[in-house]
Design a protein around this motif. Structure first.
Motif, PDB file in Angstrom:
ATOM      1  N   ILE A 144       0.838  -1.206   0.000  1.00 26.63           N
ATOM      2  CA  ILE A 144       0.000   0.000   0.000  1.00 26.63           C
ATOM      3  C   ILE A 144       0.869   1.250   0.000  1.00 26.63           C
ATOM      4  CG2 ILE A 144      -1.627   1.328   1.423  1.00 26.63           C
ATOM      5  CD1 ILE A 144      -2.851  -1.366   2.268  1.00 26.63           C
ATOM      6  N   ASN A 145       1.953   1.249   0.774  1.00 23.84           N
ATOM      7  CA  ASN A 145       2.850   2.410   0.800  1.00 23.84           C
ATOM      8  C   ASN A 145       3.453   2.676  -0.570  1.00 23.84           C
ATOM      9  OD1 ASN A 145       2.606   3.379   3.373  1.00 23.84           O
ATOM     10  ND2 ASN A 145       4.360   2.288   4.171  1.00 23.84           N
ATOM     11  N   LYS A 146       3.937   1.634  -1.237  1.00 23.95           N
ATOM     12  CA  LYS A 146       4.545   1.838  -2.553  1.00 23.95           C
ATOM     13  C   LYS A 146       3.534   2.391  -3.545  1.00 23.95           C
ATOM     14  CE  LYS A 146       8.413  -1.301  -2.234  1.00 23.95           C
ATOM     15  NZ  LYS A 146       9.145  -2.403  -2.837  1.00 23.95           N
ATOM     16  N   ASN A 147       2.315   1.877  -3.514  1.00 28.50           N
ATOM     17  CA  ASN A 147       1.293   2.418  -4.413  1.00 28.50           C
ATOM     18  C   ASN A 147       0.925   3.845  -4.039  1.00 28.50           C
ATOM     19  OD1 ASN A 147       0.946   0.276  -6.238  1.00 28.50           O
ATOM     20  ND2 ASN A 147      -0.255  -0.836  -4.724  1.00 28.50           N
ATOM     21  N   ALA A 148       0.920   4.157  -2.750  1.00 27.92           N
ATOM     22  CA  ALA A 148       0.649   5.527  -2.317  1.00 27.92           C
ATOM     23  C   ALA A 148       1.762   6.462  -2.778  1.00 27.92           C
ATOM     24  CB  ALA A 148       0.496   5.580  -0.802  1.00 27.92           C
ATOM     25  N   TYR A 149       3.017   5.999  -2.730  1.00 28.00           N
ATOM     26  CA  TYR A 149       4.124   6.829  -3.228  1.00 28.00           C
ATOM     27  C   TYR A 149       3.950   7.110  -4.717  1.00 28.00           C
ATOM     28  CZ  TYR A 149       6.580   5.559   1.107  1.00 28.00           C
ATOM     29  OH  TYR A 149       6.950   5.366   2.407  1.00 28.00           O
TER      30      TYR A 149
END
Length: 160
Positions: A144-149
């Motif tokens: 989720i963090n990578k997609n949010a970045y």
């Protein structure tokens, strides 16, 4: 309660056994804090690198149309600059969340190690299930963090 007196010509210092024990506990707490700082710092460096690459990809994708695309000149530096200038809070927040989960996993692994020495098979099984759950949770949060970045790079928005 034992007392140790160390005296010199002009000065005298007294050490109490409970003070030494409290100092050891304080050192342990500081070591736990240092471990958390390490996890957060490594996550922050990793996130800055990931977001820089995401910015380079965004700059390439939205560059001039055609089959013979090239990355814009200085795209890596531009991506790094935009990450540090505009999105450092975003990567700090994301890496903080991951560091908290990793710290919980480390504490659970320590507890699991102590449980594995016992003869209770149910406790061993529950500890293994908790480890599996926390590993899965860490992978989901990282995803989720990578997609949010990436979304932050495309839309130039913040994490929260």
């Amino acid at each position: 309660n034992e007392t140790l007196n160390i005296s010199n010509i002009n000065t005298s210092v007294t050490f109490n056994a409970t003070t030494i024990k409290e100092t050891w506990n304080l050192k342990f707490i500081f070591q736990i804090f240092n471990l958390f700082e390490f996890l957060w710092t490594m996550g922050l460096i990793n996130a800055i690198g990931f977001m820089t690459i995401a910015f380079v990809t965004v700059l390439y994708y939205f560059s001039a149309p055609g089959d013979k695309k090239k990355a814009p000149v200085g795209a890596t530096f531009t991506g790094l600059w935009w990450t540090i200038r505009y999105h450092l809070g975003t990567v700090a927040m994301g890496s903080f969340i991951i560091a908290v989960v990793q710290m919980i996993r480390i504490i659970a692994a320590y507890i699991q190690e102590k449980i594995e020495q016992s003869q209770n098979d149910a406790a061993k099984w529950i500890g293994r299930c908790i480890q599996c759950y926390l590993a899965c949770l860490e992978r989901i949060i990282t995803y989720i963090n990578k997609n949010a970045y990436i979304i932050c790079c495309i839309e130039s928005s913040s994490f929260c």
